[in-house]
Motif scaffolding. Structure first.
Motif, mmCIF file in Angstrom:
data_model
loop_
_atom_site.group_PDB
_atom_site.id
_atom_site.type_symbol
_atom_site.label_atom_id
_atom_site.label_comp_id
_atom_site.label_asym_id
_atom_site.label_seq_id
_atom_site.Cartn_x
_atom_site.Cartn_y
_atom_site.Cartn_z
ATOM 1 N N SER A 261 0.823 -1.211 0.000
ATOM 2 C CA SER A 261 0.000 0.000 0.000
ATOM 3 C C SER A 261 0.859 1.263 0.000
ATOM 4 O O SER A 261 0.626 2.193 -0.771
ATOM 5 C CB SER A 261 -0.914 -0.007 1.232
ATOM 6 O OG SER A 261 -1.608 1.210 1.363
ATOM 7 N N LYS A 262 1.868 1.278 0.849
ATOM 8 C CA LYS A 262 2.755 2.444 0.967
ATOM 9 C C LYS A 262 3.466 2.753 -0.344
ATOM 10 O O LYS A 262 3.643 3.922 -0.714
ATOM 11 C CB LYS A 262 3.769 2.197 2.078
ATOM 12 C CG LYS A 262 4.763 3.332 2.272
ATOM 13 C CD LYS A 262 5.771 2.985 3.370
ATOM 14 C CE LYS A 262 6.810 4.089 3.531
ATOM 15 N NZ LYS A 262 7.814 3.756 4.586
ATOM 16 N N ASN A 263 3.874 1.703 -1.051
ATOM 17 C CA ASN A 263 4.643 1.904 -2.285
ATOM 18 C C ASN A 263 3.788 1.874 -3.552
ATOM 19 O O ASN A 263 4.319 2.028 -4.651
ATOM 20 C CB ASN A 263 5.723 0.823 -2.387
ATOM 21 C CG ASN A 263 6.807 0.970 -1.336
ATOM 22 O OD1 ASN A 263 7.678 1.822 -1.444
ATOM 23 N ND2 ASN A 263 6.744 0.137 -0.303
ATOM 24 N N SER A 264 2.473 1.682 -3.382
ATOM 25 C CA SER A 264 1.543 1.642 -4.531
ATOM 26 C C SER A 264 1.985 0.623 -5.573
ATOM 27 O O SER A 264 1.962 0.887 -6.768
ATOM 28 C CB SER A 264 1.434 3.035 -5.175
ATOM 29 O OG SER A 264 0.955 3.978 -4.240
ATOM 30 N N TRP A 265 2.374 -0.558 -5.102
ATOM 31 C CA TRP A 265 2.836 -1.590 -6.017
ATOM 32 C C TRP A 265 1.695 -2.272 -6.750
ATOM 33 O O TRP A 265 1.815 -2.630 -7.910
ATOM 34 C CB TRP A 265 3.647 -2.647 -5.261
ATOM 35 C CG TRP A 265 5.005 -2.195 -4.857
ATOM 36 C CD1 TRP A 265 5.770 -1.245 -5.477
ATOM 37 C CD2 TRP A 265 5.778 -2.669 -3.746
ATOM 38 N NE1 TRP A 265 6.969 -1.095 -4.825
ATOM 39 C CE2 TRP A 265 7.008 -1.962 -3.762
ATOM 40 C CE3 TRP A 265 5.562 -3.623 -2.763
ATOM 41 C CZ2 TRP A 265 8.005 -2.185 -2.826
ATOM 42 C CZ3 TRP A 265 6.562 -3.849 -1.812
ATOM 43 C CH2 TRP A 265 7.765 -3.136 -1.848
#
Length: 363
Positions: A261-265
């Motif tokens: 979620s944090k890295n929008s992978w």
């Protein structure tokens, strides 16, 4: 698949051959690659005799030249090790093998991955649509049935299954897909060589059903850190991730969701049935996280463009299947940019007619 000379050097630098080894960390390897790329120098020029290059690496990266020359001295040991790996069906590619290395990894997490990727099986399986299925190690009968139904739903639509090989949700998804005759990608955190001594695994690989990948040396032992580091490969390489079970906001499954979620992978969907309401609220507060009832198979099958702004021009040319000159023309014409071929971007028009389509429940 042959080991390229550049990849052999990366293995020499990072392998823990014996008690006297001084392996270079993945972060330092990335720094060496970046420095040489900046200077347009091939990694194959890094030899014990190239004192000028060794001193520059020591000065710019802070990596002792004696450590590098020591690791490079294991050439004979590496040749024997490669023969051993080949006998087990193990290959290795690196971020310098741009025609083979998964561009998704480079475009989304170049600075977070190991420059080396080991594997066994047909790498072409990665080109098919896939869904990552992950979750808790301890699962009940309800979750097992859920995972089986999910696998059947996806594979019936031509979507491969990707998971991490851990007991519980991971193995339940992988084994069911293999039993049904469909393609599976297993991303292992360690002991790739051990996995390839299992006759069933060998059979599935030889029949083109199974691809095993690992960012760690084939002989590496399992650790929590390696298991956590492996998660990012599943979240990045798949076209979407389904969490078959999570029971608490902690542990490997929770950390993997948060990192993604944090890295929008990728988009992550979580099994909603019997999900604790407080945990559900915490999950839905994360970006790109939703419940499984909103999962659309059609969305997984959509072709997702690579983010070329995070690639080098040679990598973009591989992705577009064009010459470097034609790729530069394409980038300029379309007002795009990449790492070593930037141009000024013009403001893009914002479309205001984006419609929303209803998505049916997964089951």
């Amino acid at each position: 698949m042959e080991f390229s000379e550049a990849t052999k050097i990366l293995i020499l630098l990072s392998n823990d051959f014996d008690e006297n080894s001084l392996p270079v960390t993945p972060a330092k390897l990335r720094n060496i690659i970046a420095l040489l790329n900046e200077k347009d120098i091939s990694l194959t020029e890094l030899t014990s005799q190239n004192h000028k290059l060794l001193l520059e690496i020591e000065s710019k990266i802070g990596l002792d030249k004696d450590q590098i020359t020591h690791q490079l001295s294991y050439g004979m040991r590496l040749a024997l090790k490669i023969d051993e790996w080949k006998n087990l069906g193990i290959w290795c590619i690196s971020t310098l093998d741009i025609e083979q290395f998964p561009l998704k990894l480079l475009s989304k997490a170049r600075q977070k991955i190991n420059p080396l990727l080991f594997g066994s099986g047909e790498l072409s399986i990665l080109s098919k649509p896939s869904v990552g299925i992950v979750g808790s190690r301890d699962i009940n009968e309800n979750t097992l049935q859920y995972v089986h139904k999910a696998v059947e739903k996806f594979t019936d639509n031509g979507i491969s299954i990707m998971s991490g090989g851990a007991k519980g949700v991971d193995l339940a998804a992988m084994n069911h897909a293999l039993e049904l005759g469909h393609c599976v990608i297993g991303v292992l955190p360690s002991e790739l060589n051990k996995a390839l001594r299992d006759m069933e695994t060998i059979r599935y690989i030889s029949e083109g059903q199974l691809l095993l990948l690992s960012p760690e040396m084939p002989e590496s032992h399992w650790t929590i850190g390696r298991a956590m580091a492996r998660n990012k490969y599943i979240y990045i390489l798949s076209d979407g991730v389904l969490v078959g079970q999570i029971s608490k906001p902690s542990g490997g499954t929770w950390t993997g969701i948060q990192e993604c979620s944090k890295n929008s992978w990728n988009k992550v969907y979580v099994k909603s049935q019997n999900l604790d309401l407080n945990l559900q609220e915490q999950l839905l507060q994360l970006s790109n996280v939703d419940l499984d009832k909103n999962l659309s198979v059609e969305e997984l099958l959509e072709i997702k463009d690579i983010e070329i702004e995070h690639l080098f021009i040679k990598e973009v040319s591989i992705y577009l299947n064009k010459s470097v000159a034609a790729t530069k023309s394409y980038i300029t014409k379309n007002n795009l940019s990449c790492l070593d071929y930037p141009i000024d971007k013009k403001p893009k028009k914002i479309k205001d007619d984006i419609g929303e389509s209803k998505q049916s429940e997964l089951f």
